[in-house]
Design a protein around this motif. Structure first.
Motif, PDB file in Angstrom:
ATOM      1  N   GLU A  54      37.001  32.474  42.926  1.00 52.00           N
ATOM      2  CA  GLU A  54      35.712  32.656  42.258  1.00 52.00           C
ATOM      3  C   GLU A  54      35.388  34.130  42.087  1.00 52.00           C
ATOM      4  O   GLU A  54      34.730  34.534  41.149  1.00 52.00           O
ATOM      5  N   ASP A  55      35.846  34.961  43.016  1.00 53.48           N
ATOM      6  CA  ASP A  55      35.612  36.401  42.896  1.00 53.48           C
ATOM      7  C   ASP A  55      36.364  36.992  41.707  1.00 53.48           C
ATOM      8  O   ASP A  55      35.983  38.015  41.168  1.00 53.48           O
ATOM      9  N   SER A  56      37.465  36.347  41.307  1.00 56.17           N
ATOM     10  CA  SER A  56      38.329  36.934  40.283  1.00 56.17           C
ATOM     11  C   SER A  56      38.030  36.434  38.880  1.00 56.17           C
ATOM     12  O   SER A  56      38.209  37.154  37.913  1.00 56.17           O
ATOM     13  N   ILE A  57      37.603  35.196  38.745  1.00 54.59           N
ATOM     14  CA  ILE A  57      37.444  34.598  37.419  1.00 54.59           C
ATOM     15  C   ILE A  57      36.115  34.996  36.787  1.00 54.59           C
ATOM     16  O   ILE A  57      35.113  35.172  37.469  1.00 54.59           O
ATOM     17  N   GLY A  58      36.134  35.119  35.466  1.00 59.38           N
ATOM     18  CA  GLY A  58      34.880  35.285  34.731  1.00 59.38           C
ATOM     19  C   GLY A  58      34.424  36.709  34.573  1.00 59.38           C
ATOM     20  O   GLY A  58      33.241  36.973  34.434  1.00 59.38           O
ATOM     21  N   LYS A  59      35.345  37.658  34.596  1.00 65.47           N
ATOM     22  CA  LYS A  59      34.969  39.054  34.370  1.00 65.47           C
ATOM     23  C   LYS A  59      34.910  39.289  32.867  1.00 65.47           C
ATOM     24  O   LYS A  59      35.909  39.568  32.223  1.00 65.47           O
ATOM     25  N   ASN A  60      33.746  39.168  32.306  1.00 62.70           N
ATOM     26  CA  ASN A  60      33.570  39.324  30.865  1.00 62.70           C
ATOM     27  C   ASN A  60      33.313  40.788  30.541  1.00 62.70           C
ATOM     28  O   ASN A  60      32.313  41.356  30.957  1.00 62.70           O
ATOM     29  N   VAL A  61      34.226  41.382  29.809  1.00 62.35           N
ATOM     30  CA  VAL A  61      34.093  42.778  29.423  1.00 62.35           C
ATOM     31  C   VAL A  61      34.049  42.854  27.912  1.00 62.35           C
ATOM     32  O   VAL A  61      34.830  42.193  27.234  1.00 62.35           O
ATOM     33  N   SER A  62      33.123  43.633  27.384  1.00 63.26           N
ATOM     34  CA  SER A  62      32.995  43.760  25.928  1.00 63.26           C
ATOM     35  C   SER A  62      34.289  44.281  25.331  1.00 63.26           C
ATOM     36  O   SER A  62      34.902  45.189  25.861  1.00 63.26           O
ATOM     37  N   GLN A  63      34.723  43.700  24.212  1.00 63.63           N
ATOM     38  CA  GLN A  63      35.984  44.091  23.600  1.00 63.63           C
ATOM     39  C   GLN A  63      35.802  44.847  22.288  1.00 63.63           C
ATOM     40  O   GLN A  63      36.732  45.443  21.802  1.00 63.63           O
ATOM     41  N   THR A 230      43.345  30.933  27.600  1.00 61.02           N
ATOM     42  CA  THR A 230      43.319  29.485  27.412  1.00 61.02           C
ATOM     43  C   THR A 230      44.022  28.773  28.564  1.00 61.02           C
ATOM     44  O   THR A 230      43.561  27.739  29.053  1.00 61.02           O
ATOM     45  N   GLN A 231      45.147  29.354  28.994  1.00 62.02           N
ATOM     46  CA  GLN A 231      45.898  28.773  30.109  1.00 62.02           C
ATOM     47  C   GLN A 231      45.084  28.825  31.398  1.00 62.02           C
ATOM     48  O   GLN A 231      45.075  27.870  32.188  1.00 62.02           O
ATOM     49  N   ILE A 232      44.369  29.928  31.621  1.00 61.27           N
ATOM     50  CA  ILE A 232      43.517  30.056  32.807  1.00 61.27           C
ATOM     51  C   ILE A 232      42.435  28.986  32.790  1.00 61.27           C
ATOM     52  O   ILE A 232      42.150  28.357  33.812  1.00 61.27           O
ATOM     53  N   ASP A 233      41.827  28.774  31.642  1.00 63.32           N
ATOM     54  CA  ASP A 233      40.784  27.739  31.524  1.00 63.32           C
ATOM     55  C   ASP A 233      41.353  26.360  31.855  1.00 63.32           C
ATOM     56  O   ASP A 233      40.682  25.537  32.496  1.00 63.32           O
ATOM     57  N   SER A 234      42.594  26.105  31.423  1.00 69.20           N
ATOM     58  CA  SER A 234      43.237  24.825  31.717  1.00 69.20           C
ATOM     59  C   SER A 234      43.516  24.693  33.216  1.00 69.20           C
ATOM     60  O   SER A 234      43.296  23.632  33.814  1.00 69.20           O
ATOM     61  N   ALA A 289      47.213  35.111  37.206  1.00 66.74           N
ATOM     62  CA  ALA A 289      46.947  35.087  35.766  1.00 66.74           C
ATOM     63  C   ALA A 289      45.650  35.828  35.447  1.00 66.74           C
ATOM     64  O   ALA A 289      45.571  36.576  34.464  1.00 66.74           O
ATOM     65  N   VAL A 290      44.626  35.616  36.269  1.00 70.85           N
ATOM     66  CA  VAL A 290      43.340  36.284  36.059  1.00 70.85           C
ATOM     67  C   VAL A 290      43.490  37.800  36.219  1.00 70.85           C
ATOM     68  O   VAL A 290      42.943  38.570  35.428  1.00 70.85           O
ATOM     69  N   ASP A 291      44.226  38.225  37.225  1.00 75.90           N
ATOM     70  CA  ASP A 291      44.447  39.662  37.435  1.00 75.90           C
ATOM     71  C   ASP A 291      45.156  40.278  36.236  1.00 75.90           C
ATOM     72  O   ASP A 291      44.805  41.375  35.789  1.00 75.90           O
ATOM     73  N   THR A 292      46.145  39.557  35.700  1.00 79.31           N
ATOM     74  CA  THR A 292      46.876  40.054  34.528  1.00 79.31           C
ATOM     75  C   THR A 292      45.951  40.164  33.324  1.00 79.31           C
ATOM     76  O   THR A 292      45.944  41.174  32.609  1.00 79.31           O
TER      77      THR A 292
END
Length: 307
Positions: A54-63, A230-234, A289-292
């Motif tokens: 939970e600490d790793s997922i969901g880091k939304n950064v403006s692109q 997409t793979q992370i969401d799955s 995958a999230v770190d990548t």
């Protein structure tokens, strides 16, 4: 002999009756409790893995980002003069723009055909609808026009000019005297340019109308693998399903352990621990995958200058 066996049997049964509590405690000590300890250990490791995930997922950064545009520039209200030398061209505007950038220590811009198309669309639209603003009567701006021509960008901007110009240098000189337009021309993060240049009537007067579209293409920065997202969401859905199964198994085992013991509980615990191993393995896969993915976002944003 039979009497001796009968007496011995009665003594054994009496001993079991007398020491039944001690015997039951002995059985509990070496069977169900040991399995329950295994459940408790696996549960603890699952909890830790889940917190880390939970600490790793969901880091939304403006692109993406784009500059606000300066006010439209009108040089004067006179009509254009005959330009017999042909010095007012899209090429001359780009050349004069790049000379201004070079004089200020910046890299020249590369002409982009998609930006030429979006700038020309804007120019023709303003003449056809008789407006002179960055936003059209329909509320569409430079980012919409860039998207219309499939220009994938990190940064886009726009300069507008209208007047009786005779050369490309005239237009650029006028822009450079205006702080907002000058800032666009000297924006270090722009890499490409497109020009729209049309002669026509505006409010009954013959004028040159010119549009500069600037851009920093998305391709200039490291790519972001959206398939990985997409793979992370799955994976997150899969681990959520596993978590639900584990909670159900844990509840089943807890209820069963208060009423009975034996192979049925042992089988449930084996299944639980197998599912827990799957959960922990998947949580490690997701974290990698999230770190990548987050590293790709960081590299992209560093390149794009996004904070």
């Amino acid at each position: 002999m039979r009497i001796i066996k009968l007496v011995f049997t009665l003594l054994v049964l009496y001993g079991i009756y007398i020491y039944s509590d001690q015997i039951l405690n002995f059985i509990k000590k070496y069977s169900p409790t040991a399995l329950n300890n295994g459940i408790s250990y696996v549960k603890d490791s699952i909890t830790k893995a889940q917190i880390g995930l939970e600490d790793s997922i969901g880091k939304n950064v403006s692109q993406m980002d784009f500059l606000s545009n300066p006010g439209a520039l009108v040089v004067d209200s006179g009509s254009i003069k005959n330009n017999t030398k042909g010095e007012l061209t899209s090429f001359s505007i780009i050349e004069s723009t790049n000379n201004a950038r070079i004089e200020n220590g910046l890299e020249p811009l590369t002409e982009n055909t998609l930006l030429n198309s979006s700038a020309l669309i804007k120019t023709n639209d303003m003449l056809a609808k008789q407006y002179f603003e960055h936003e059209s009567p329909e509320g569409r701006g430079v980012s919409d026009l860039a998207s219309d021509v499939n220009y994938e960008y990190i940064l886009v901007g726009e300069n507008l000019a209208m007047g009786p110009f005779t050369t490309g240098q005239d237009i650029v000189d006028a822009w450079m005297k205006s702080p907002g337009h000058r800032a666009n021309i000297l924006q270090n993060n722009y890499k490409e340019i497109g020009i729209g240049l049309v002669k026509g009537k505006y409010e009954g007067k013959d004028v040159w109308m010119s549009v500069q579209h600037f851009g920093n293409p998305r391709s200039s920065c490291p790519p972001i693998d959206e398939k990985l997202k997409t793979q992370i969401d799955s994976f997150k859905k899969d681990i959520s399903d596993l978590d639900s199964n584990l909670k159900l198994l844990q509840s089943t085992i807890s209820n069963a352990s208060t009423n009975s013991s034996g192979p049925s509980i042992a089988g449930l615990i084996t299944t639980y621990n197998q599912k827990a191993a799957e959960y922990n393995a998947l949580s490690k896969t997701i974290k990698q995958a999230v770190d990548t993915y987050n590293n790709q976002i960081r590299l992209f944003n560093n390149c794009a200058g996004v904070k």
